[in-house]
Structure formats: structure tokens, C-alpha cells
Design an enzyme around this catalytic site. Structure first.
Site, mmCIF file in Angstrom:
data_model
loop_
_atom_site.group_PDB
_atom_site.id
_atom_site.type_symbol
_atom_site.label_atom_id
_atom_site.label_comp_id
_atom_site.label_asym_id
_atom_site.label_seq_id
_atom_site.Cartn_x
_atom_site.Cartn_y
_atom_site.Cartn_z
ATOM 1 C CG ASP A 519 -2.040 2.249 5.847
ATOM 2 O OD1 ASP A 519 -2.084 1.543 4.827
ATOM 3 O OD2 ASP A 519 -1.756 3.458 5.828
ATOM 4 C CE LYS A 520 3.718 0.460 1.712
ATOM 5 N NZ LYS A 520 4.604 1.644 1.696
ATOM 6 C CE LYS A 718 7.798 -10.303 -9.844
ATOM 7 N NZ LYS A 718 8.204 -11.421 -8.985
ATOM 8 N NE ARG A 773 10.991 0.718 -2.255
ATOM 9 C CZ ARG A 773 9.672 0.791 -2.349
ATOM 10 N NH1 ARG A 773 8.929 0.576 -1.274
ATOM 11 N NH2 ARG A 773 9.070 1.095 -3.464
ATOM 12 C CB THR A 853 -0.441 -1.999 2.394
ATOM 13 O OG1 THR A 853 -0.042 -0.909 1.573
ATOM 14 C CG2 THR A 853 0.200 -3.274 1.862
ATOM 15 C CE LYS A 988 -5.709 -0.692 3.826
ATOM 16 N NZ LYS A 988 -5.036 0.581 4.157
ATOM 17 C CG ASN A 1011 -6.052 4.130 2.772
ATOM 18 O OD1 ASN A 1011 -5.750 5.078 3.491
ATOM 19 N ND2 ASN A 1011 -5.183 3.222 2.416
ATOM 20 C CG ASP A 1012 -5.479 3.397 6.866
ATOM 21 O OD1 ASP A 1012 -5.360 2.395 6.130
ATOM 22 O OD2 ASP A 1012 -4.627 4.297 6.940
#
Length: 1420
Positions: A519-520, A718, A773, A853, A988, A1011-1012
Site C-alpha cells: 500500500d502507499k 490538471k 511533488r 493504492t 488489491k 483497505n489492505d
């Protein structure tokens, strides 16, 4: 891949893949669409003819159980799991056989005792692990929430009973109302929560639950508590009637469908809930969903308009407010929800924006009231999580075929003995052979004795499958789990958290991992942002070098930002952030943000931005004359940070305790940007309706801007823009402020100023190369004559009924052009400590790392760069879902980048691709972006390899059939890494299964959120991290660690050691038993194949118990292939584990062969030595137990010394283990030989007199042991001297130089480790331990989007925010309504529109301060 086996392989595959969990799990049928009734009676058709509620209308309880066993299922399920071991079935059969008197050797109860001990020990271990899971479930299920009660309220909806869990069954009197510490002490409970595997909801329990001595009823009017109106007992359905409607604390598992609940800020939701009302005036709330989708930005949700009047317990309990909710059946899709609220006024639609899902957390909202729609296993998060699987290690699975081989050998032995014995008896019985006397009875005659001998042979040779092996494995694995627990290198001192092995039987799997799925959010990152650098007007400001621990929170003293030391006077108008209590004029208890003296860091930001050079430049800019040389830089700095401070949707609030400004942002990126602007003196003071208030170093009074339009950020655009009007007596111009991706902004810049563009591009490349980023900032001045017609067109677009999105985009494009470049920002998504180095070393170990992710594509790619998953010279292949077929995109990727692949020559694949496209494959075309510098000449040809990026929509198509799966997996195998973005929790798990089943590879999944869970359960080994997202992943994991960097040592050291130790122990275990069984087998030649024992029986009995058990246990506990620091410094050595070098059928057969050979040497040498001449001095022939005892002693010594010879490191414990067995067999022989038969039957009484005085005994033992060990010793010596492997080389190098610098030796590419070789060795060099130095290429990676054909160079763009959320829609709606009447007003006067934003901001620099009247209205 994905090929189905046939025949015997298919049968064995079904046996090996037997999922015991499915036998004990109820397959719950998804019920029909449900109706939830509130203040309404159930309709008559809900009842059957006996007036009972029909089953389809009985809803599951909110009790969630992640454990495997219950009181009823523990014994049968655990026994089934254990009897998946073929050996256990064999042991049971042998034990049953010996219950018949004809086959019994010793007491039948004693025979079955070892098997019972194995089953009991394993069962106790499994039970202990499951008790911990039940305790974790209990922490979640006993978390408290406020549920409506009292008055006339009753919930007519029916809920099924709760399950009786394992812990409740054993400890029925356990208190469930226990004192829980408050939230301030939660940090001190990390270790306790981790050891009990508490999920994230349990962490929230620290702040949500209350002491049993405190009241548990709350009223809306005065928030008081009336202890006289309630008892402290928790009722079954969570309700207790009182004189007034109230909110009663009820445990989660007692929450029912149809209950009305109230939750407060920072509390998590116990079920899937429909929002009725919130504390916000517009009934909007914010939720943190990173537990579900991994995204760090907050999501906005809003109440159903028809239910917003339900703002108190009294209103909710009022029978006049009756309604019901029509819902779809429970659905696994987390992004879809369809329902309708039916009131007396009609039907009102409900969508996902009106729902609060279990697993999310309420943020930035005082309270929420909602109706429970789905509970327990019907909630979306639980539907996306699988049940607790029954995992078996790969070594254990490989042992089953080896046991089958041994059983086959046993069957051959037994059949040979049975047949030969029957033939010999029938041949010699007519000849009156003396040993066949009286063999003419019905149960004892030559015709049936062959069958009896066959059964006896099974008992005689049963140790060929050693039952003690399984006891030893369980013991060794338990000790290995303890070693992991006490390893200080993977102990997190900050929280006092050790690494825990929650499943003790998977330690060797850690040494064979080929793929890691991570996962991230919270796993690789810390969920916090740091503003690192910025480029303003071509100059980079990199920030001062200072540790985060040295940074203190800034304050604004007397209106003066301390960080810049400017004397800034704060204007007097009182304004505040919208959406908070400060908006209300009657709330005088909360101070205004304008009067705040301190700046409080947002939760997502951990440090202030400080730059001494920037401070000096700003100081010069503030005092610069308008016509001086410093004026251009002053205007650029002013404009740059003004855009940061104004172009956002951040709200401000006041900390009630400190009075500090607190920025509340949905996006962590926006929080970091606005905070950075405040750190340099551009303080966003909040908004008063549509008026933005900004404090800058360039002005002595607050600058006021009217927010006219927000052009929202989307993944397609974007970019984000705001249109504002400066509210100033001298200047009321309109400005467009924009931030976004570099390529999008550069395409929209006005012509000219190429030098600034080139310099900014270079800075962006530098930012991207550091894994930061990036965002690019620009602005433009909009003339009034241009803005008013545009605003009219924009208003028409946003109210259009058809093609609204395209019309809005077209109008936005008209305005967002001819921009002026200001600069760029660089934000660090702070990684967990050591993540880049860990991933780099895992890649050096040959392990492929995939990231799965829920974040968007840009975020996933940015993290890929910062974590070393994507190299600076990598080529990125992007596959998206959409109009273009995913299969076509995959084929085009092969055509473009792997033209030599066999896939393009496979007619079936190509034909399938043509059928998908209809008219053939579309050509890959380059899309012209308008900026030539974005595309390099070597795109797709960079030396860094390929990384595949796939989004969730593409995976949905890819998982649709075998053809898609095969092509996707083939492409993924050609890439060095894979990143899956925008994936659901269920996807996943499917990704893991794709690799696990398609390649048969060993997989490990690591994550920290709910969620993992499904991914962790699907992998061979699941690792949970106790991070920001709670401990739900830990609750379902096999191993629990506190930091991602600990994974390196867990795998490379503990995993590799455990695999090598266990594999070596098992083959040595089989070997030593074959030595014993071989001696018995060779003896059959001379005992007419009658299955008789060669040894005295007790030697066979103690063989595995005392004589030979210690060395193999020592191998499992203390052996080391190389030291831990070597494995950490040279991850390449892990390839031995990945390739299954330490255990396999080939290795097993070689040890079996060695055992048979050694048994032959021992038996025949000693047998014929004693058979030639007598060893006795009285001249009598020797007895059987006389020479066989010599064989037993020699066999024990040979087996123990052989095991020792196969041990890599001889420690004191190994010396002890090897010697203790030899000492015991000698002592036993000496003592047992002198025991008189008067005590008990001693067949070898007097052996000491004949053996110890015989030269044959001494020479026989010495020579047989040496001759038996000689072949293996010679082979090992030859291999070490002339064909050493990497491990042997490192052992020799470290023996000669214990202080060898492994890192230096490793990076000496030319020599590698070859200069560490022994001079006489002619072995090949360790070329696999060399690492290619990074090539000197452009730091920008190439990126090709297969769905569009567009190629571009990656410059680190990333920006996370909610797209099209409720909050931004409400804000735009308010702006639209407010501006609609103004845009077409005939009284609008035209204003002068010359100059620029920065000059305007500069204009007020020298104005004398003035205090506007407090009741001044904003200009329109």
C-alpha cells in the site's frame, strides 16, 4: 500460466488447495433490496403466516468477527486443518493398526500418544493465536457510539442475534464494560494495542468510550447528563427508555439497522450510515477515507435535504417525522450507492455523497446525525475483506509430496517383505523348517502370513515418516517467532513496539518472497506534507537545513510573523473562516481569526518553511522603490506567494484553547501550500462569505479580495484557478490565479519570456529528480470588458442541462490562456524512515515490488520516484480504462517496447486483440502537447527499464477473462515494477491472486489500513503496519511491524535464516531416519524378510526422542548461512531463498540417497565383521543384539556427526547438541547392559562384557562412521575449494578478515567480490553481486500513456484533492447565485484594467495605514 493440470497432478492440486475455511463459513445469500423504517411500523407483508418476520427482512448484527474459530468449530476445523498433512493421516492409520493385538508392539495408547501430543500442541498454538484475534474483535465491537433512545422512540427493524465467539465461550463472565483510557493517553497504548492487534476503530475507542463510572446519557439542549434516568447496563438492542429522548452510549455490536446515531469530530463510523443533518449550516461534513481508498485528502459529504430537520434527539424521536429508506442490496462496489428516502412529501434520491461508510472518520465537523442502513458483514468495507484464511507455508506444502515419496518407499518395502515372506514360507513349510513350526492354524499359516508380514512391515519401517519431525518444526518455528520478537533491530523505540509474529508457521515463507505488494498511504508515506523548495522568477529557494525536531511552531506576535521579522499591523475588521462557529455573530466565545496571534500547523503539515535567502530577498523587496532594480523580483515574490495564499479552498478556524489560526484543508497539498505562504508572511486570515482576507509583508493593512469564480481541479484539467477581484479604493481589477501541472500551464503561457520558462523547467526537473511533488503557478489580469461576457457564458455553462461538463471546460479554456509564469513549488510527501533504501535493497535482492493504492495516477507515480521504485531513467507505461480497449493498449505496449516478444507471434492473442478492436489494432500516435521540450528523443529507450502503471478501471477489464489476465501478467513480468492506482480493496486482493496463481510465485502484501486487509489475506505472507490508519491491517496480518524499513531485516535476515534453517533441518531429519530404517531394511535379507527389528526395540524407540533429535533442533535454531550484517549488506544473497535453494525435492532425494548409502556401509561392514569370526573370548557365536547394538551406536554417531557437518556455524549450542546424542547412546548402552533381568526384561543384558572388550566393536564403530561420512565430506570440501558459491565465498572472506567493509567491497564494480576468493580457487566470480552504476542520463523519466499515445517527460506534478465534491459544488453554487444578479446589472461601471497583479499588490506598499469602518460592506 493459468494452465489447468490434469490426471494425478489435478487430484493432488485439489487436495492441496482444500480450503477448510469454506467448510465452516456460511455462504450468506445476498438479500433482496431492503427498506429501513424510521418512526413507521413494518408493513404486513414483512410477516409470515405465524406473525414472524420473514428471514429476508432480518438483518445481520453489527458484530464483526475476523477470527477463525468458535467454541463449536474449533475442534473439527482445527483437526481438519492439521490432517491436511499427509503424515498425520499416516500416523493415525499406523496407530489404529496397532490397536489390533496381532500387530501390537507396545501399548496401543502409548503408540497414539505422540500423535495426540502433536495435535494438542498445534491446536493450543492455533487457539492462542485466535484468542488474540477475538480480543481484537472485542475491542472493536465494544467501542461505544451515541444511539437514540428514550421518549416514544422504537426501532421496528429486526436484527439477527450475535454469534457466540471463542472468547465468550471460554470466558462467559468476562466484563464487557471496562474502563478505557482517554484519548490523551492513547499514544501510550500502542504496544498494548499492537500485541492485541487492535484495528483502527479500537484506537478511536480511546476517545469514544467512557469510564463505566461516568454517565452515559446525553441530551441535546444543554449537553448535560442525567444519571437518575438510566442504568449502566447495556441492553441487547442498545436502547433504554427514559422520560425524554436522548443519546445513549451503546457498544458497536449492538447497533442495529434503523438506529439513529450521533457522532462527533474525530470519531469513526460503526456502520454504513445515511446522513440526516450535520453541525454545518449547509449540512456538509468532512470525512477521512484513507482507511478505504488510501487517499489522504478529506471528502465532503452532505445530508439528504429532506431529513435536515432531524437535528436533535427530540426531532428524531418524533413520530410525525416518519419515513423509510429504500436501498439496494448490499454491494461490494465502494463507489456506488443507490437509495431513496420516502417521506410524506415524496421520494428523494440518495447517492454515495449522502453516505458515511464504516471505516471512515469524521473530521472538521462538530457532529453528524444519521440513520444506520447496513451493519456488520453487509457494510462495504467488510464485504471487501475476506475471511481469515488458513495459510500453510510453502515448505509444509512441499513436504507433502516428499511424504508421499517416503510412503511409496514404505509401501514398496512392505510389499516386498510380504511377498517374499509368503513365498519363503510356502517353500520351506513342506520341508519342515524349524522356524515354521505349528504354522498350520487358521490365523497362522503360509497363505495369510504374507499379509500379516506386510502389515508388520508398515509398523517396522514407520519411522521413514518421522512423527517427531512435526513436533520439532512447531517448536523451532515458535522459537523463531520469539527471536523476531526480541530482535532490537526491528524494535521501534519511539512507541515501544516490537515486531510480532502473529502466525508462527510462516517464518520460512519470509525467506522465499518473490513479489511484494505494498500500500502507499501510511505504509510508504507518513500522511504528512513538507514544503521543501520553490522557484520564483527563475531563482530557487531550497529552505534552510534544519531537522524537523528543531522546528517550533511559529507565532504571529502583535500582528507580526516571527519567521520573517516584519512589523505587520493587523487591520481591525473582524472576519473569519466560513463553515465554522466564527460566522455566527451571536457566538462571542470564539475569537476571530483576524485577532489570532499564533499560527497552528495543520494536521497534515509537520514543519514550517524557513529560508534565510528568501527572508533577505523579501526584506529587500519590502523596502524596494517601485523603479529600482529590485522591483521586478519584489513583484514576482509578492505575486507568487499571493497566488499560494489565495488560490485554494482552505477554510480557517480558531483553536478554542490557544486562539491560534488553524487551516482546515481537504487536501494535504493545499494545507502545505497555504501554510508555506503564511510562514513567509502571506497569512491567509480567512474568508467572510466571498471576501478573502490576506495579510502580506507589503501592506500595513489586510488586503481584501472578492472571490468571483472557482475553476475546480480535476484529473483531466490538471489545474485549478480562481477568479478574484481586488477590493481597494484605488484598484478593483479582476485576476485569474492558476496552479497546476507544468505541461498544462506552459501550454497556456503568453508568448515571450522564454528564458524564465527554460529556467523554471530546469528547476522542475531538479525537483522531480528528488522525488518531490511539483506545481506550477501563473496568473493573468482580466480586463472588465473580457470578464463580464465570459462570466455570462460561464453562468450559462454551469446551468446547462445537456453536455454541461464539456461546455464548462470550453469556457474555462477561453479564460485560462495567455498566462504569466510566476514559478513552481516542490512539496515532499514525507516517506516513512528508510523507505527508499529498503525498496532499493529489496530490488537488489531480486524481489519485485508492486504498489497498489487508491490514490490517483500522478500521486502514485510521484511516490514511485521518491521511493526508488521508479528509477530516474525509467520508462513508464501507462494503461488506463476508458474508450480504448485495455487489451489493445497492452498489445500496443508490446509492439512499441517489446517487439521481440513471443506475444506478437501468438496468433490466438493477436486474433483476440483484433476481435476486441473490431477494425484492427489502432496505431500508437504521439499527441502534440504544444511544448516540444516535454518529449525527449530517447523516450521508451532509456536504460532504466520499464515500469507499468495501471488504473483501477483498466484492471476491471483486465480481470474479466483469462486472455486479459495472461497478457497483463506477461507485460508486468517484463517490467521492473508495477504501480496500480485507483484500485478498490477487492482489486488489491485480485492483483495478488493474479501473480500468486498465474506465476505460482511467493507473495507478500504489506499495508496499514482496513483497505489492505483483503490484500494481506490473499498473499502468502501478510504484514501489517501499526501506522496512522490504525491497526486493522495488523489484526489480519501474519506479521506486525512498526515501520516499513523493518521489512528488510524481517525478510533478508529472519526470513532467509528461517528458510535455510528449516529446510536444512527437514532434509537432515529425513536423512537420519533413513539411516535407521536402512539398517532395518538390510537386515531383512538375513531374517527371511519377516519384518523383524535388527536393533533391540528401545534403541528404535529412543532414536528420535533422545539420540538424534538435538542436532536437527540445533540446526533449526542456531544455524546461520552467514551473519546478519552480511545478509543486510548484500541483499543479492537472497536469491538463494527466492530460487528455493535451501529446500526442495532434489535436495530431499540427495539426502535420502546419502542415508541409504550410509546405512549400507554401517550394516554390511559390521555384519560381515561379526559374521566371519566370533568376537567372544569363549568361542560362542555372537547374539543378534550384540552386533546390532554396534550398528545402533555407529548409526547414531554417523547421523549426529553428519547433521553437524551440515551446520554452517558451530556455536557452543551446536557442539552440545551434536555431542549430547552420542553421549546418551553410549551411556544408555553401558547402563542398559548391566541391568539385571530380575528388574525387567533386558534382552541386551551382559552386552557390556562382550562389546567393550572387543576390538571389533571399537574398530567397527570408528571405521563405519568415517567411511559413512567420507563421501559427503569429500564432496563438500571439493565444492568449497573448487566451485564455491556466494555464501562459501563470504564465509571464507569474513573468516580471514572479520572487519571486512562489505559496502566498499560491494561497490568495487571491477573486482566485485572476486578479490576475496581463495587464491587456489578457480570458481566463477560473484557477478550477480555487482550492481550497475546509475547511468549518466537525463533525470526525467519517460512516460507513455497507452490510452492516448501521448509521451511526455515526468516533472513530478502531483496534487491531491477531492474532485467534484459536495463542498466545492456548494461553494460554486453560492458564487453563482451571488454573481448572477451582478453580472447583468446595468449599473456596473467599467474600471481601468491596466498593469499586473504584482504591480497592484506592490502599489499599496507605501500607503499610510488606515482603519476602515467596522461595518464596511464589500464592494461589488
Amino acid at each position: 500460466m493459468f494452465e489447468k493440470p490434469s490426471g494425478l497432478a489435478a487430484w493432488y492440486g485439489k487436495f492441496a488447495a482444500l480450503d477448510v475455511a469454506q467448510l465452516f463459513s456460511r455462504t450468506k445469500k445476498i438479500g433482496p433490496p431492503r427498506k429501513v423504517f424510521v418512526n413507521e411500523d413494518l408493513p404486513q407483508d414483512y410477516y409470515d403466516h405465524k406473525e414472524r418476520i420473514k428471514k429476508e427482512h432480518v438483518y445481520v448484527s453489527n458484530q464483526v468477527i475476523t477470527s477463525k474459530y468458535t467454541v463449536i468449530t474449533f475442534i473439527p476445523r482445527n483437526l481438519l486443518e492439521q490432517f491436511r498433512r499427509v503424515a498425520n493421516v499416516f500416523f493415525l492409520g499406523i496407530a489404529i493398526l496397532q490397536f489390533f493385538s496381532i500387530f501390537s508392539t507396545i501399548s496401543a495408547g502409548l503408540v497414539i500418544l505422540p500423535l495426540l501430543i502433536i495435535l494438542a500442541i498445534t491446536g493450543l498454538k492455533d487457539g492462542y493465536e485466535d484468542v488474540k484475534r477475538h480480543q481484537s474483535d472485542q475491542r472493536v465491537n465494544y467501542t461505544e457510539v451515541r444511539v437514540l433512545g428514550g421518549g416514544d422512540w422504537s426501532n421496528p427493524n429486526v436484527t439477527a442475534g450475535k454469534a457466540r465467539t471463542f472468547v465468550r465461550g471460554i470466558l462467559p463472565g468476562a466484563r464487557r464494560n471496562r474502563k478505557v483510557k482517554k484519548g490523551g493517553e492513547a499514544q501510550n497504548l500502542d504496544t498494548e494495542n499492537l500485541e492485541n492487534a487492535a484495528p483502527p476503530e479500537a484506537l478511536q475507542a480511546q476517545t469514544q468510550t467512557t469510564d463505566t463510572n461516568e454517565p452515559d446519557i446525553e441530551f441535546d439542549d444543554d449537553h448535560s447528563v442525567r444519571t437518575g434516568e438510566t442504568s449502566h447496563s447495556h441492553h441487547l438492542f442498545g436502547h433504554h427508555h427514559s422520560r425524554r429522548p436522548h443519546w445513549k452510549n451503546t457498544i458497536w455490536e449492538d447497533v442495529r439497522v434503523g438506529d439513529i446515531v450521533k457522532l462527533k469530530d474525530n470519531e469513526s463510523f460503526p456502520a454504513d450510515i445515511l446522513i440526516c443533518s450535520t453541525s454545518d449550516d449547509e449540512n456538509v461534513c468532512y470525512v477521512e477515507t484513507k482507511n478505504l481508498d488510501g487517499e489522504t485528502n478529506l471528502k465532503s459529504r452532505n445530508a439528504v435535504p429532506a431529513l435536515t430537520h432531524l437535528r436533535s434527539a427530540s426531532a428524531c424521536a418524533d413520530k410525525a417525522n416518519g419515513f423509510h429508506i429504500e436501498c439496494d442490496r448490499p454491494d461490494v462496489n465502494m463507489y456506488k450507492f443507490n437509495a431513496a428516502v420516502v417521506t410524506k412529501d415524496g421520494r428523494h434520491p440518495v447517492e454515495l455523497q449522502n453516505i458515511l461508510l464504516r471505516g471512515t472518520v469524521l473530521r472538521n465537523t462538530e457532529w453528524v446525525i444519521g440513520v444506520v442502513l447496513f451493519t456488520g458483514t453487509d457494510t462495504k468495507i467488510v464485504l471487501n475483506s475476506g475471511g481469515a484464511p488458513s495459510k500453510r507455508s510453502k515448505v509444509e506444502r512441499q513436504m507433502n509430496p516428499q511424504v508421499f515419496i517416503n510412503l511409496f518407499i514404505l509401501a514398496v518395502m512392505a510389499v516386498v517383505c510380504g511377498i517374499v515372506d509368503a513365498v519363503l514360507e510356502q517353500k520351506y513349510y513342506p520341508l519342515n523348517a524349524p522356524w515354521l513350526y505349528d504354522d498350520n492354524r487358521s490365523d497362522d499359516n503360509p497363505h495369510i502370513n504374507g499379509l500379516v508380514t506386510w502389515a508388520f512391515a508398515l509398523i517396522t519401517f514407520q519411522n521413514i515418516v518421522p512423527i517427531s519431525l512435526y513436533i520439532s518444526i512447531e517448536f523451532v518455528r515458535t522459537c523463531q517467532a520469539i527471536f523476531i520478537y526480541f530482535d532490537k533491530e526491528i524494535y521501534y523505540e519511539k512507541t515501544g513496539t516490537p515486531t510480532l509474529a502473529r502466525s508462527w508457521n510462516l517464518s520460512d515463507d519470509l525467506g522465499q518472497i518473490e513479489y511484494i505488494f505494498s500500500d502507499k498511504t501510511g505504509t510508504l508515506t507518513q500522511n504528512v506534507m513538507v514544503f521543501r523548495q520553490c522557484s520564483v522568477n527563475g531563482k530557487v529557494y531550497k529552505g534552510d537545513e534544519s531537522g524537523d525536531h528543531d522546528i517550533e511552531k511559529d507565532s504571529i506576535v502583535n500582528g507580526k510573523p516571527r519567521v520573517n521579522e516584519y512589523n505587520v499591523r493587523v487591520a481591525s475588521p473582524r472576519s473569519s473562516g466560513s463553515g465554522s462557529k466564527q460566522d455566527r455573530p451571536d457566538d462571542q466565545s470564539v475569537p476571530s481569526t483576524i485577532d489570532a496571534k499564533e499560527a497552528k500547523l495543520p494536521a497534515q503539515v509537520i514543519t514550517h518553511f524557513r529560508d534565510s535567502v528568501l527572508r533577505q530577498d523579501l526584506d529587500q523587496a519590502v523596502h524596494a522603490a517601485p523603479d529600482s532594480e529590485e522591483a521586478p523580483r519584489a513583484r514576482a515574490l509578492n505575486g507568487f506567494f499571493s497566488v499560494l495564499a489565495l488560490c485554494h479552498t482552505v477554510l480557517t478556524a480558531e483553536d478554542k484553547d490557544t486562539g491560534a489560526i488553524e487551516y482546515k484543508a481537504q487536501s494535504p497539498d493545499e494545507a502545505a501550500l497555504v501554510q508555506a505562504a503564511a510562514d513567509v508572511g502571506f497569512v491567509f486570515r480567512g474568508r467572510d462569505r466571498e471576501i478573502l482576507l490576506l495579510q502580506t509583508p507589503f501592506s500595513d493593512e489586510l488586503e481584501r479580495y472578492e472571490l468571483l469564480n472557482i475553476l475546480d481541479f480535476t484529473s483531466a484539467r490538471k489545474r485549478m484557478s480562481v477568479v478574484v477581484r481586488k477590493l481597494d479604493d484605488e484598484d478593483q481589477r479582476v485576476f485569474l490565479l492558476t496552479k497546476g501541472a507544468d505541461n498544462v500551464i506552459f501550454e497556456r503561457l503568453r508568448a515571450g519570456n522564454d528564458e524564465l520558462k527554460t529556467e523554471t523547467e530546469r528547476h522542475l526537473d531538479e525537483f522531480a529528480s528528488e522525488g518531490l511533488r511539483t506545481l506550477t503557478l501563473a496568473y493573468k489580469v482580466i480586463p472588465e470588458e473580457e470578464y463580464e461576457p465570459w462570466a455570462h457564458r460561464y453562468q450559462e455553462a454551469i446551468v446547462a442541462m445537456e453536455d454541461r461538463e464539456n461546455k464548462i471546460e470550453t469556457v474555462c479554456e477561453e479564460l485560462e490562456r495567455d498566462l504569466r509564469l510566476l514559478g513552481a513549488t516542490a512539496i515532499e510527501d514525507r516517506l516513512q524512515d528508510g523507505v527508499p533504501d529498503t525498496i532499493a535493497d529489496l530490488k537488489r535482492a531480486g524481489i519485485k515490488v508492486w504498489v497498489a493504492t487508491g490514490d490517483k495516477l500522478e500521486t502514485a507515480i510521484a511516490i514511485g520516484y521518491s521511493t526508488n521504485l521508479i528509477a530516474r531513467d525509467s520508462n513508464i507505461i501507462v494503461v488506463r480504462g476508458g474508450d480504448k480497449s485495455v487489451y489493445q493498449q497492452l498489445l500496443n505496449a508490446f509492439e512499441q517496447f517489446f517487439p521481440e516478444s513471443d506475444v506478437l507471434e501468438d496468433e490466438n492473442m493477436m486474433n483476440y486483440g483484433r476481435s476486441q478492436s473490431g477494425d484492427g489494432l489502432y496505431p500508437l500516435q504521439r499527441v502534440n502537447t504544444g511544448v516540444s521540450s516535454l518529449v525527449g528523443h530517447d523516450n521508451g529507450e532509456r536504460p532504466g527499464g520499464f515500469v507499468l502503471v495501471v488504473d483501477g478501471a483498466a484492471l476491471t477489464q483486465a480481470f474479466s477473462d483469462v486472455e486479459h489476465k495472461t497478457l497483463l501478467l506477461t507485460l508486468a513480468m517484463k517490467c521492473e515494477g508495477v504501480i496500480c492506482c485507483r484500485v478498490s480493496p477487492l482489486q488489491k486482493a485480485l492483483i495478488v491472486k493474479l501473480v500468486k496463481e498465474g506465476l505460482g510465485a511467493m507473495t507478500l502484501a504489506i499495508g496499514d489500513g482496513a483497505n489492505d486487509v483483503s490484500m494481506i489475506q490473499a498473499a502468502d505472507v501478510g504484514v501489517g503496519i501499526s501506522g496512522e490508519e490504525g491497526l486493522q491491517a495488523v489484526n489480519s496480518s501474519d506479521y506486525a511491524i512498526a515501520q516499513f524499513r523493518f521489512l528488510k531485516r524481517l525478510i533478508l535476515v529472519h526470513g532467509h535464516w528461517s528458510y535455510a534453517r528449516n529446510g536444512n533441518m527437514i532434509v537432515n531429519f529425513f536423512y537420519k531416519n533413513i539411516v535407521c530404517i536402512g539398517v532395518l531394511w538390510w537386515f531383512q535379507i538375513y531374517c527371511a524378510w519377516s519384518s523383524q527389528y535388527a536393533f533391540e526395540y528401545t534403541y528404535l524407540l529412543w532414536w528420535n526422542s533422545f539420540f538424534t533429535i538435538a542436532p536437527v533442533i540445533a540446526i533449526g535454531l542456531f544455524d546461520r548461512i552467514v551473519d546478519d550484517h552480511v545478509l543486510m549488506a548484500l541483499p543479492e544473497l537472497y536469491h538463494y531463498g527466492r530460487e528455493g535453494y535451501w529446500f526442495g525435492t532434489k535436495l530431499f532425494l540427495s539426502y535420502m540417497f546419502d542415508g541409504f548409502v550410509q546405512s549400507a556401509v554401517i550394516f554390511f561392514l559390521i555384519f560381515y565383521s561379526y559374521n566371519t569370526t566370533t568376537a567372544r573370548n569363549d568361542g560362542y557365536e555372537v547374539a543378534q543384539y550384540e552386533f546390532s547394538t554396534v550398528m545402533a551406536v555407529a548409526a547414531v554417531m554417523a547421523a549426529n556427526l553428519f547433521n553437524g557437518m551440515n551446520t554452517g556455524v558451530w556455536t557452543g549450542w551446536v557442539f552440545f547438541a551434536v555431542g549430547i546424542g552420542i553421549l546418551l547412546v553410549w551411556a544408555y548402552t553401558a547402563i542398559y547392559s548391566v541391568i539385571s533381568p530380575g528388574w525387567f526384561a533386558t534382552p541386551i543384558y551382559g552386552n557390556d562384557h562382550y562389546l567393550f572388550h572387543s576390538a571389533l566393536f571399537w574398530f567397527g564403530v570408528l571405521l563405519t562412521v568415517l567411511l559413512a561420512l567420507a563421501p559427503r565430506y569429500i564432496a563438500k570440501a571439493y565444492k568449497f575449494g573448487f566451485a564455491p558459491d556466494d555464501v562459501s565465498i563470504m564465509r571464507w572472506a569474513l573468516k580471514n578478515d572479520p572487519h571486512l567493509d562489505l559496502e566498499t567491497a560491494h561497490h568495487e564494480r571491477a573486482a566485485g567480490l572476486s578479490n576475496m576468493r581463495r587464491p587456489v580457487s578457480r570458481a566463477s566470480s560473484m557477478s550477480n553481486l555487482s550492481v550497475r552504476p546509475p547511468p549518466s542520463v537525463d533525470a526525467r523519466g519517460s512516460r507513455t500513456d497507452m490510452s492516448t499515445g501521448m509521451r511526455s517527460a515526468h516533472r513530478g506534478f502531483d496534487f491531491a484533492t477531492e474532485e467534484g465534491g459536495v463542498a466545492i459544488r456548494r461553494m460554486q453554487s453560492n458564487l453563482s447565485e451571488r454573481r448572477q444578479s451582478q453580472l447583468f446589472s446595468s449599473s456596473s461601471s467599467k474600471r481601468k484594467r491596466n498593469g499586473s497583479l504584482v504591480s497592484t499588490l506592490r502599489r499599496g506598499l507605501r500607503k499610510k495605514p488606515s482603519t476602515p469602518p467596522k461595518n464596511r460592506k464589500p464592494s461589488s
